[in-house]
Write a protein that holds these residues in place. Structure first.
Motif, PDB file in Angstrom:
ATOM      1  N   LYS A   1       0.820  -1.212   0.000  1.00  0.00           N
ATOM      2  CA  LYS A   1       0.000   0.000   0.000  1.00  0.00           C
ATOM      3  C   LYS A   1       0.858   1.268   0.000  1.00  0.00           C
ATOM      4  O   LYS A   1       0.370   2.353  -0.319  1.00  0.00           O
ATOM      5  CB  LYS A   1      -0.919   0.006   1.220  1.00  0.00           C
ATOM      6  CG  LYS A   1      -1.966  -1.094   1.224  1.00  0.00           C
ATOM      7  CD  LYS A   1      -2.829  -1.010   2.479  1.00  0.00           C
ATOM      8  CE  LYS A   1      -3.900  -2.086   2.501  1.00  0.00           C
ATOM      9  NZ  LYS A   1      -4.732  -2.024   3.730  1.00  0.00           N
ATOM     10  N   ILE A   2       2.129   1.113   0.393  1.00  0.00           N
ATOM     11  CA  ILE A   2       3.047   2.269   0.411  1.00  0.00           C
ATOM     12  C   ILE A   2       3.725   2.374  -0.947  1.00  0.00           C
ATOM     13  O   ILE A   2       4.473   1.491  -1.351  1.00  0.00           O
ATOM     14  CB  ILE A   2       4.104   2.107   1.518  1.00  0.00           C
ATOM     15  CG1 ILE A   2       3.426   1.949   2.881  1.00  0.00           C
ATOM     16  CG2 ILE A   2       5.061   3.295   1.522  1.00  0.00           C
ATOM     17  CD1 ILE A   2       4.390   1.658   4.011  1.00  0.00           C
ATOM     18  N   THR A   3       3.465   3.450  -1.651  1.00  0.00           N
ATOM     19  CA  THR A   3       3.993   3.629  -3.004  1.00  0.00           C
ATOM     20  C   THR A   3       4.772   4.933  -3.119  1.00  0.00           C
ATOM     21  O   THR A   3       4.624   5.838  -2.292  1.00  0.00           O
ATOM     22  CB  THR A   3       2.840   3.637  -4.032  1.00  0.00           C
ATOM     23  OG1 THR A   3       1.913   4.685  -3.683  1.00  0.00           O
ATOM     24  CG2 THR A   3       2.110   2.306  -4.023  1.00  0.00           C
ATOM     25  N   THR A   4       5.611   5.017  -4.133  1.00  0.00           N
ATOM     26  CA  THR A   4       6.402   6.226  -4.355  1.00  0.00           C
ATOM     27  C   THR A   4       5.476   7.417  -4.583  1.00  0.00           C
ATOM     28  O   THR A   4       4.443   7.296  -5.244  1.00  0.00           O
ATOM     29  CB  THR A   4       7.344   6.060  -5.569  1.00  0.00           C
ATOM     30  OG1 THR A   4       6.575   5.673  -6.712  1.00  0.00           O
ATOM     31  CG2 THR A   4       8.393   4.999  -5.289  1.00  0.00           C
ATOM     32  N   GLY A   5       5.878   8.554  -4.031  1.00  0.00           N
ATOM     33  CA  GLY A   5       5.071   9.764  -4.151  1.00  0.00           C
ATOM     34  C   GLY A   5       4.174  10.000  -2.956  1.00  0.00           C
ATOM     35  O   GLY A   5       3.573  11.077  -2.830  1.00  0.00           O
ATOM     36  N   MET A   6       4.079   9.026  -2.058  1.00  0.00           N
ATOM     37  CA  MET A   6       3.258   9.196  -0.855  1.00  0.00           C
ATOM     38  C   MET A   6       3.921  10.162   0.112  1.00  0.00           C
ATOM     39  O   MET A   6       5.139  10.251   0.197  1.00  0.00           O
ATOM     40  CB  MET A   6       3.055   7.854  -0.147  1.00  0.00           C
ATOM     41  CG  MET A   6       1.864   7.071  -0.605  1.00  0.00           C
ATOM     42  SD  MET A   6       1.545   5.674   0.502  1.00  0.00           S
ATOM     43  CE  MET A   6      -0.046   5.144  -0.111  1.00  0.00           C
ATOM     44  N   THR A   7       3.093  10.874   0.869  1.00  0.00           N
ATOM     45  CA  THR A   7       3.605  11.782   1.894  1.00  0.00           C
ATOM     46  C   THR A   7       3.906  11.003   3.174  1.00  0.00           C
ATOM     47  O   THR A   7       3.452   9.874   3.358  1.00  0.00           O
ATOM     48  CB  THR A   7       2.585  12.882   2.213  1.00  0.00           C
ATOM     49  OG1 THR A   7       1.412  12.265   2.782  1.00  0.00           O
ATOM     50  CG2 THR A   7       2.190  13.651   0.966  1.00  0.00           C
ATOM     51  N   MET A   8       4.664  11.631   4.076  1.00  0.00           N
ATOM     52  CA  MET A   8       4.971  10.997   5.362  1.00  0.00           C
ATOM     53  C   MET A   8       3.698  10.729   6.162  1.00  0.00           C
ATOM     54  O   MET A   8       3.575   9.690   6.821  1.00  0.00           O
ATOM     55  CB  MET A   8       5.916  11.879   6.174  1.00  0.00           C
ATOM     56  CG  MET A   8       7.358  11.826   5.727  1.00  0.00           C
ATOM     57  SD  MET A   8       8.444  12.685   6.892  1.00  0.00           S
ATOM     58  CE  MET A   8      10.046  12.403   6.109  1.00  0.00           C
ATOM     59  N   SER A   9       2.754  11.662   6.097  1.00  0.00           N
ATOM     60  CA  SER A   9       1.514  11.489   6.860  1.00  0.00           C
ATOM     61  C   SER A   9       0.699  10.317   6.314  1.00  0.00           C
ATOM     62  O   SER A   9       0.046   9.594   7.085  1.00  0.00           O
ATOM     63  CB  SER A   9       0.682  12.774   6.824  1.00  0.00           C
ATOM     64  OG  SER A   9       0.368  13.139   5.492  1.00  0.00           O
ATOM     65  N   GLU A  10       0.741  10.103   5.015  1.00  0.00           N
ATOM     66  CA  GLU A  10       0.026   8.974   4.410  1.00  0.00           C
ATOM     67  C   GLU A  10       0.670   7.646   4.829  1.00  0.00           C
ATOM     68  O   GLU A  10      -0.028   6.665   5.110  1.00  0.00           O
ATOM     69  CB  GLU A  10       0.018   9.100   2.889  1.00  0.00           C
ATOM     70  CG  GLU A  10      -0.892  10.214   2.374  1.00  0.00           C
ATOM     71  CD  GLU A  10      -0.772  10.429   0.878  1.00  0.00           C
ATOM     72  OE1 GLU A  10      -1.782  10.795   0.248  1.00  0.00           O
ATOM     73  OE2 GLU A  10       0.333  10.234   0.323  1.00  0.00           O
ATOM     74  N   VAL A  11       1.995   7.638   4.886  1.00  0.00           N
ATOM     75  CA  VAL A  11       2.711   6.443   5.335  1.00  0.00           C
ATOM     76  C   VAL A  11       2.413   6.184   6.812  1.00  0.00           C
ATOM     77  O   VAL A  11       2.174   5.041   7.225  1.00  0.00           O
ATOM     78  CB  VAL A  11       4.228   6.592   5.117  1.00  0.00           C
ATOM     79  CG1 VAL A  11       4.988   5.429   5.756  1.00  0.00           C
ATOM     80  CG2 VAL A  11       4.550   6.675   3.628  1.00  0.00           C
TER      81      VAL A  11
END
Length: 238
Positions: free
Chosen positions: A157-167
């Protein structure tokens, strides 16, 4: 006539008593409201102090990471509680570093007393700050395998371009280690769960790499199985 007067006096007394009761009720309500407000403010202050205190190490590391590339003399961290060697011998062997800063408060990991957090600073051959590494040992307070989860985390679910808050929303745990160098921030997490089918403890490391420029994920997430039982049972035969 006297009877009417007595009746009126009685009614007046009842009215006055009712007014006094209402005034007392209003005063009591205001007093209770004041107590509630004081309790809320006090709780907010305590929480704020706890939050600030618990994140002091991370804030220091983040602030220092912005100065990577600058001269250690200019930064002046050697005069800000940073030392060249720790009294905790195992901290000196954990990674290579130039100076180290330790939390004043201690925690216990597997019966061993350690600082709650540690900041390592690495310098290049010219004395410039090259890297900052932050360890939060409180993550291991309850279990050496890190944070307990109910099941395996789907790292796809963790993909490139994600923000720190999304992670953070996906992982929902504090990183055990945060490493800053050049234009990169690397966060490493430790967690475990009990497999419901086999009733076996499963433990993993998760590594997420971010760009320091925009704090976005800039590389595929890495997941590694933590064979902790092997490390516990093995015997070196050197």
């Amino acid at each position: 006539m006297d009877e009417n007067k007595k009746t009126n006096d009685k009614e007046n007394k009842n009215v006055e008593a009712a007014k006094k009761k209402r005034r007392f009720t209003r005063k009591k309500a205001r007093f209770l409201l004041l107590l509630i407000m004081i309790a809320v403010v006090a709780a907010a202050v305590v929480y704020l102090m706890f939050f600030i205190g618990s994140n002091k190490g991370m804030r220091k590391a983040q602030k220092l990471a912005k100065k990577i590339g600058e001269s250690s003399v200019k930064i002046g961290y050697r005069d800000d509680g940073y030392i060249t060697s720790s009294d905790f011998e195992f901290l000196n062997d954990l990674i290579d570093f130039s100076v180290i800063n330790e939390a004043p408060r201690k925690t216990d990991i597997y019966g061993v007393s350690v600082p709650e957090w540690v900041i390592y600073c690495g310098e290049d051959s010219y004395g410039n700050l090259e890297s900052v590494t932050y360890y939060d040992f409180r993550v291991l307070e309850d279990n050496i395998n890190g944070v307990r989860k109910s099941s395996h985390i789907d790292t796809s679910k963790i993909t490139t371009g994600m923000t720190m808050s999304e992670v953070d929303e996906i992982l929902d745990m504090t990183p055990y280690q945060t490493f800053y160098s050049g234009n990169t921030t690397v966060k490493k997490y430790k967690y475990y769960y009990r497999d419901k089918q086999s009733d076996v403890i499963r433990a993993y490391y998760i590594t997420v790499i971010f760009s320091m420029e925009n704090n976005l994920v800039n590389a595929p997430v890495m997941e590694e199985k933590n064979d902790f039982i092997y490390d516990i049972l093995k015997v070196d035969n050197d």
